[in-house]
Design an enzyme around this catalytic site. Structure first.
Site, PDB file in Angstrom:
ATOM      1  N   SER A  40      -4.065  -7.423   9.639  1.00 33.77           N
ATOM      2  CA  SER A  40      -3.364  -6.151   9.592  1.00 33.77           C
ATOM      3  C   SER A  40      -2.558  -6.064  10.879  1.00 33.77           C
ATOM      4  O   SER A  40      -3.108  -6.130  11.976  1.00 33.77           O
ATOM      5  CB  SER A  40      -4.369  -5.008   9.498  1.00 33.77           C
ATOM      6  OG  SER A  40      -3.709  -3.796   9.814  1.00 33.77           O
ATOM      7  N   ARG A  64       2.580   7.038  16.476  1.00 34.19           N
ATOM      8  CA  ARG A  64       2.135   7.941  15.417  1.00 34.19           C
ATOM      9  C   ARG A  64       2.587   9.387  15.572  1.00 34.19           C
ATOM     10  O   ARG A  64       3.064   9.984  14.607  1.00 34.19           O
ATOM     11  CB  ARG A  64       0.606   7.850  15.249  1.00 34.19           C
ATOM     12  CG  ARG A  64       0.121   6.440  14.880  1.00 34.19           C
ATOM     13  CD  ARG A  64       0.799   5.924  13.609  1.00 34.19           C
ATOM     14  NE  ARG A  64       0.383   4.591  13.230  1.00 34.19           N
ATOM     15  CZ  ARG A  64       1.182   3.518  13.207  1.00 34.19           C
ATOM     16  NH1 ARG A  64       2.447   3.634  13.583  1.00 34.19           N
ATOM     17  NH2 ARG A  64       0.732   2.343  12.823  1.00 34.19           N
ATOM     18  N   ASP A  96      -5.274   5.655  12.963  1.00 31.03           N
ATOM     19  CA  ASP A  96      -3.940   6.155  12.637  1.00 31.03           C
ATOM     20  C   ASP A  96      -3.976   7.394  11.745  1.00 31.03           C
ATOM     21  O   ASP A  96      -3.156   8.292  11.893  1.00 31.03           O
ATOM     22  CB  ASP A  96      -3.099   5.040  12.008  1.00 31.03           C
ATOM     23  CG  ASP A  96      -2.700   3.985  13.043  1.00 31.03           C
ATOM     24  OD1 ASP A  96      -2.592   4.352  14.229  1.00 31.03           O
ATOM     25  OD2 ASP A  96      -2.509   2.815  12.678  1.00 31.03           O
ATOM     26  N   ASP A 134       0.807  -1.221   0.000  1.00 32.27           N
ATOM     27  CA  ASP A 134       0.000   0.000   0.000  1.00 32.27           C
ATOM     28  C   ASP A 134       0.839   1.269   0.000  1.00 32.27           C
ATOM     29  O   ASP A 134       0.608   2.157  -0.815  1.00 32.27           O
ATOM     30  CB  ASP A 134      -0.963   0.002   1.191  1.00 32.27           C
ATOM     31  CG  ASP A 134      -1.996  -1.091   1.044  1.00 32.27           C
ATOM     32  OD1 ASP A 134      -3.042  -0.840   0.428  1.00 32.27           O
ATOM     33  OD2 ASP A 134      -1.725  -2.220   1.519  1.00 32.27           O
TER      34      ASP A 134
HETATM   35  N1  ARG Z   1      -6.490  -0.172  17.164  1.00 33.88           N
HETATM   36  C1  ARG Z   1      -5.134   0.114  17.492  1.00 33.88           C
HETATM   37  C2  ARG Z   1      -4.937   1.590  17.614  1.00 33.88           C
HETATM   38  O1  ARG Z   1      -5.730   2.309  17.117  1.00 33.88           O
HETATM   39  C3  ARG Z   1      -4.157  -0.555  16.581  1.00 33.88           C
HETATM   40  C4  ARG Z   1      -4.123  -0.053  15.171  1.00 33.88           C
HETATM   41  C5  ARG Z   1      -3.263  -0.954  14.370  1.00 33.88           C
HETATM   42  N2  ARG Z   1      -2.875  -0.366  13.161  1.00 33.88           N
HETATM   43  C6  ARG Z   1      -2.615  -1.089  12.076  1.00 33.88           C
HETATM   44  N3  ARG Z   1      -2.180  -0.472  11.024  1.00 33.88           N
HETATM   45  N4  ARG Z   1      -2.789  -2.384  12.064  1.00 33.88           N
HETATM   46  O2  ARG Z   1      -3.993   2.036  18.205  1.00 33.88           O
END
Ligand code: ARG
Length: 399
Positions: A177, A97, A126, A16
């Site tokens: 993921s 992040r 994210d 991606d």
């Molecule tokens: N739900 C979690 C968060 O918002 C994990 C997100 C995971 N991200 C990913 N690209 N798989 O912090």
């Protein structure tokens, strides 16, 4: 999407983010793309990632080590705040992040880029954290999020990439993921979307299955200095080493898995699996040390602040005035949070079995039921008379 000539793109090496490169150049007329892969301890070889970006059309491919900054400036404040989202998630992904956002803006300044970009989709947390993190660093810079707009399925994305020489994933790509860094792994999607589906053993890497853990308990001592973890079993460790050591020891005993239905910023509930062995035990130990060293009112008042602080991390508000003010409050409370916590690890449990601190305000001669008791027993009756007055008046009136 407005125009930009030179863009710094957050890059992971996956299909991606790779497709983002030709996509932005072809569809949006971007002239030059600089990729930035942040090493936050995902344990992946970043050499091939660097080359992959160049092969996908980037003009410059940066790989930057953000591990130390990640632990000292992001993980440690979260530990001081005992930050567990919805009481369980130690925020490994969420904490990464704002740092990546900061690294992107730094690179954009250095290379004179007029925009930064990321490969997040429209449904996750994210994108919020990146967009707000970037904006907070530089309100004038443009944020581009091609994967949020292109509306391609996985297959279409791969096909699009192939047109520009981006190889489709060799192995049949995993249905999950996964986001990974020094603080933990976040796993979602695929069969896990069914909340009744038990997480298959193969998704875990950091925390062992109980059936594979030692049959003997192991004791672990973690030392803190002003709220910051500094020693493991009496040995002083630098931040990265400390986290790595604890991940290994704690994960080896099956401690640190979380399986939860979580409330995302965008309103969706999602099923999430986490493994964060070091963070889980560090927060537990830190909270216990606070109970030994802080007054009752500070401890109790801080709980409310922690809840707010945790929500702000989760919701992308790391760089905000309220978060900064809370940092100042929390920092002030940590002045005396130094000492050692003793933990027994066994079969998926991390049980705190002891604590000591030179700053302890636990007073044995007040607490004791033994002969050297210094508590003035006569004072209790008068205290209860006054404390109970409103209750007595109210009970009389309602007799
Ligand atoms: N739900 C979690 C968060 O918002 C994990 C997100 C995971 N991200 C990913 N690209 N798989 O912090």
């Amino acid at each position: 999407m407005g125009r930009a000539d030179k863009v710094v793109l957050a890059y992971s090496g996956g299909v991606d983010t790779s497709v983002c490169i030709p996509y932005m150049m072809e569809e949006w007329g971007v002239k030059e793309i600089i990729t930035l892969a942040a090493d936050l301890g995902q344990g992946e070889e970043l050499g091939p990632v660097k080359q992959k970006a160049l092969d996908s059309g980037a003009s410059v491919s940066l790989v930057e080590d953000g591990r130390e900054e990640f632990i000292t400036d992001y993980a440690f404040p979260a530990i001081k705040a005992n930050a567990l989202y919805e009481n369980r998630y130690p925020l490994a992904t969420a904490l990464a992040r704002p740092l990546i956002a900061k690294m992107l803006v730094r690179a954009a300044d250095k290379y004179g880029a007029d925009a930064v970009a990321h490969g997040c989709t429209a449904k996750g947390n994210d994108q919020v954290r990146f967009d707000l993190g970037i904006l907070a660093q530089n309100p004038d810079i443009k944020v581009m999020a091609p994967a949020r707009e292109w509306g391609m399925s996985r297959e279409e994305t791969i096909a699009y990439g192939e047109r520009f020489g981006i190889p489709s994933p060799v192995k049949k790509s995993s249905p999950y993921s996964i986001d990974k860094n020094l603080l933990g792994r976040s796993i979602e999607a695929g069969p896990l979307e069914d909340p009744m589906c038990e997480p298959p053993e193969e998704i875990f890497e950091m925390v062992k299955a109980i059936s594979d853990t030692p049959d003997e308990p192991e004791y672990l001592e973690i030392g803190f200095e002003k709220g910051i973890p500094t020693t493991v079993n009496g040995e002083a460790l630098a931040p990265i080493e400390l986290i790595e050591t604890l991940n290994k020891i704690v994960g080896g005993h099956g401690v640190g898995r979380v399986d939860m239905i979580e409330n995302r910023v965008v309103g969706i509930k999602s099923r999430e699996i986490y493994e964060s062995p070091a963070m889980e035990v560090l927060i537990k130990a830190h909270r216990d040390l606070e109970s030994l060293t802080l007054t009752a009112d500070v401890t109790q008042y801080k709980r409310g602040m922690e809840e707010t602080y945790t929500h702000m991390i989760y919701r992308g508000l790391w760089f905000s005035p309220l978060k900064q003010a809370l940092d100042a409050f929390i920092e002030q409370t940590q002045e005396r949070v130094s000492g050692v916590i003793r933990i027994k690890l066994f079969k998926g449990n991390a049980t705190i079995v002891g604590r000591r601190s030179e700053k302890s305000i636990y007073t044995p001669d007040l607490a004791t039921y033994g002969a050297d008791d210094k508590f003035d027993h006569k004072a209790a009756e008068g205290f209860i008379y006054i404390w109970g007055l409103p209750t007595r008046v109210w009970a009389q009136a309602n007799k």
